[in-house]
Design an enzyme around this catalytic site. Structure first.
Site, PDB file in Angstrom:
ATOM      1  N   ARG A 163       0.158 -21.161  43.325  1.00 26.40           N
ATOM      2  CA  ARG A 163      -0.741 -22.168  43.874  1.00 26.40           C
ATOM      3  C   ARG A 163      -0.826 -23.337  42.887  1.00 26.40           C
ATOM      4  O   ARG A 163      -0.314 -23.274  41.781  1.00 26.40           O
ATOM      5  CB  ARG A 163      -2.138 -21.594  44.141  1.00 26.40           C
ATOM      6  CG  ARG A 163      -2.675 -20.781  42.985  1.00 26.40           C
ATOM      7  CD  ARG A 163      -4.151 -20.842  42.854  1.00 26.40           C
ATOM      8  NE  ARG A 163      -4.619 -22.189  42.586  1.00 26.40           N
ATOM      9  CZ  ARG A 163      -4.608 -22.754  41.380  1.00 26.40           C
ATOM     10  NH1 ARG A 163      -4.102 -22.129  40.339  1.00 26.40           N
ATOM     11  NH2 ARG A 163      -5.081 -23.975  41.223  1.00 26.40           N
ATOM     12  N   ALA A 206      -0.860 -27.762  43.522  1.00 28.43           N
ATOM     13  CA  ALA A 206       0.078 -28.675  44.177  1.00 28.43           C
ATOM     14  C   ALA A 206       1.358 -28.896  43.365  1.00 28.43           C
ATOM     15  O   ALA A 206       2.466 -28.789  43.908  1.00 28.43           O
ATOM     16  CB  ALA A 206      -0.616 -29.997  44.478  1.00 28.43           C
ATOM     17  N   ARG A 237       2.906 -25.436  52.895  1.00 32.75           N
ATOM     18  CA  ARG A 237       1.569 -25.901  52.464  1.00 32.75           C
ATOM     19  C   ARG A 237       1.426 -27.366  52.867  1.00 32.75           C
ATOM     20  O   ARG A 237       1.825 -28.264  52.123  1.00 32.75           O
ATOM     21  CB  ARG A 237       1.416 -25.739  50.948  1.00 32.75           C
ATOM     22  CG  ARG A 237      -0.047 -25.588  50.478  1.00 32.75           C
ATOM     23  CD  ARG A 237      -0.523 -24.169  50.584  1.00 32.75           C
ATOM     24  NE  ARG A 237      -1.975 -24.078  50.674  1.00 32.75           N
ATOM     25  CZ  ARG A 237      -2.790 -23.995  49.624  1.00 32.75           C
ATOM     26  NH1 ARG A 237      -2.315 -24.038  48.416  1.00 32.75           N
ATOM     27  NH2 ARG A 237      -4.092 -23.880  49.812  1.00 32.75           N
ATOM     28  N   GLN A 288     -10.853 -19.357  42.427  1.00 30.82           N
ATOM     29  CA  GLN A 288      -9.868 -19.823  41.450  1.00 30.82           C
ATOM     30  C   GLN A 288     -10.528 -20.271  40.144  1.00 30.82           C
ATOM     31  O   GLN A 288      -9.925 -20.173  39.070  1.00 30.82           O
ATOM     32  CB  GLN A 288      -9.037 -20.975  42.021  1.00 30.82           C
ATOM     33  CG  GLN A 288      -8.085 -20.559  43.122  1.00 30.82           C
ATOM     34  CD  GLN A 288      -8.641 -20.843  44.495  1.00 30.82           C
ATOM     35  OE1 GLN A 288      -9.848 -20.684  44.724  1.00 30.82           O
ATOM     36  NE2 GLN A 288      -7.814 -21.256  45.422  1.00 30.82           N
ATOM     37  N   ASP A 342      -4.887 -32.697  45.611  1.00 35.11           N
ATOM     38  CA  ASP A 342      -3.688 -32.255  46.313  1.00 35.11           C
ATOM     39  C   ASP A 342      -3.009 -33.420  47.031  1.00 35.11           C
ATOM     40  O   ASP A 342      -1.810 -33.388  47.256  1.00 35.11           O
ATOM     41  CB  ASP A 342      -4.046 -31.162  47.316  1.00 35.11           C
ATOM     42  CG  ASP A 342      -4.302 -29.836  46.632  1.00 35.11           C
ATOM     43  OD1 ASP A 342      -3.372 -29.020  46.594  1.00 35.11           O
ATOM     44  OD2 ASP A 342      -5.409 -29.638  46.100  1.00 35.11           O
ATOM     45  N   ASN A 350      -8.858 -32.396  48.042  1.00 32.15           N
ATOM     46  CA  ASN A 350      -8.820 -31.397  46.973  1.00 32.15           C
ATOM     47  C   ASN A 350      -9.489 -30.125  47.492  1.00 32.15           C
ATOM     48  O   ASN A 350     -10.007 -30.091  48.607  1.00 32.15           O
ATOM     49  CB  ASN A 350      -9.531 -31.925  45.724  1.00 32.15           C
ATOM     50  CG  ASN A 350      -9.233 -31.081  44.494  1.00 32.15           C
ATOM     51  OD1 ASN A 350      -8.071 -30.778  44.204  1.00 32.15           O
ATOM     52  ND2 ASN A 350     -10.273 -30.679  43.771  1.00 32.15           N
ATOM     53  N   LYS A 351      -9.500 -29.111  46.668  1.00 28.30           N
ATOM     54  CA  LYS A 351     -10.059 -27.820  47.061  1.00 28.30           C
ATOM     55  C   LYS A 351     -11.451 -27.981  47.665  1.00 28.30           C
ATOM     56  O   LYS A 351     -12.288 -28.735  47.156  1.00 28.30           O
ATOM     57  CB  LYS A 351     -10.112 -26.910  45.831  1.00 28.30           C
ATOM     58  CG  LYS A 351     -10.756 -25.560  46.078  1.00 28.30           C
ATOM     59  CD  LYS A 351      -9.967 -24.732  47.065  1.00 28.30           C
ATOM     60  CE  LYS A 351     -10.654 -23.392  47.353  1.00 28.30           C
ATOM     61  NZ  LYS A 351      -9.964 -22.642  48.406  1.00 28.30           N
TER      62      LYS A 351
END
Length: 344
Positions: A49, A51, A86, A187, A228, A238-239
């Site tokens: 994981r 990017a 992805r 994460q 990302d 982003n996350k």
């Protein structure tokens, strides 16, 4: 291909291996990623994981498959399968565009190998440049907050936002790092906490819902996150949970910085509204699974909304720290997404 080692990738015996990021920090397992189906499975399961790392792993695998004798047509098909693995992370698309061009060369086997190694070397240098530019924005005595994981586990180098934090700590400017656990896959709790511990950087792990209280009590001096994808107008995907932090930072007048390589910028994407957002499995929210096993805490029939990313509007961002320099809000407001000569 030559032997290669990063925090999360290995090339040895002409095969690709990935560090299983779902097993960390309890176990450090290296898993084979010897074919496209294996790597796509690792990407979907977030065993690999970040990017930049996703793009690099896909590029290295294509180069290795070519060296193992895969035909040009087979490699072209594999490239498109990897591209779809992805959809939000633009680094994957950028890397594969370069590999696709290498595939058109007469000696495509040599060209693919050289391009993949060049991408790894470039990522390492990008990370160093980001760390240098970003650390200049960190004030002495800073208590920083970060989200998800943006360190060496997610890149070939020192990382993006976490690379900035590590460099600033080396300069004696960081007193504490607040680490969001990062729901639903943790994460932050599993990976960022582990990396900071390895780097001997003082940190405290918090649940995502604690960030607002910390900001209100004056215990956060700046927020650093990765990206990302960055749209042409400065909006950032982003996350999931990043947007919440940006809103809170804006309310509490706390600087909110995005650290990412220039390859994350998608100039063909006008704004955050145009960024595809990956929807993930309900099981990630209804329970938890890891090296310890699995636990189900919600009804098995529960309806779930589980976007992997959210979009932070450019208006909430204090600066975009790229490997090419710092892009200021003033530049973005003027319609020019370019680093300023003096961003400090």
């Amino acid at each position: 291909m030559q032997t290669l080692q990063t925090t999360s990738l290995q090339v040895r015996d002409n095969q690709l291996w990935i560090l299983d990021q779902q097993a960390l920090p309890q176990q450090k397992n290296w898993l084979p990623a010897h074919d496209v189906a294996q790597l796509v499975g690792h990407i979907h399961a977030l065993r690999v994981r970040g990017a930049p790392l996703i793009g690099l792993s896909a590029s290295l695998l294509l180069a290795l498959l070519a060296e193992q004798g895969a035909a040009r047509e087979e490699l072209a098909q594999s490239l498109e399968v990897l591209r779809a693995a992805r959809p939000t992370a633009v680094n994957l698309m950028n890397n594969l565009d370069r590999m696709k061009l290498a595939l058109t060369q007469a000696d495509f086997v040599f060209a693919l190998g050289q391009e993949a190694l060049r991408l790894v070397a470039e990522d390492r240098q990008l990370c160093d440049n980001i760390a240098e530019a970003g650390s200049a924005l960190v004030r002495p005595g800073s208590r920083l907050l970060t989200h998800c994981n943006t360190g060496g586990l997610a890149t070939a180098g020192v990382g993006t936002a976490l690379g900035v934090i590590a460099r600033a700590h080396q300069q004696g400017k960081v007193t504490n790092v607040w680490v969001d656990e990062t729901r639903p896959l943790l994460q932050g709790g599993r990976l960022t906490a582990w990396e900071l511990g390895e780097l001997a950087i003082p940190y405290q792990l918090i649940t995502d819902s604690m960030a607002a209280s910390l900001m209100a009590s004056g215990q956060v001096d700046a927020i650093w996150v990765g990206a990302d994808r960055i749209a042409a107008n400065g909006d950032v995907a982003n996350k999931i949970g990043t947007y919440s932090l940006a809103v809170l930072a804006h309310y509490h007048h706390i600087p909110f910085y995005v650290a990412a390589p220039h390859t994350t910028l998608d100039r063909q994407c006008a704004s955050g509204r145009d960024i595809p957002i990956e929807q993930r499995a309900a099981s990630e929210v209804t329970g938890v699974a890891g090296s310890f096993g699995s636990v189900q805490w919600a009804p098995e029939t529960a309806a779930v909304f589980n976007p992997a990313f959210d979009v932070t509007p450019a208006a909430l961002i204090s600066g975009w720290v790229l490997d090419t320099g710092v892009v200021t809000p003033e530049a973005v407001a003027a319609g020019v997404f370019q680093p300023s000569a003096d961003a400090r």
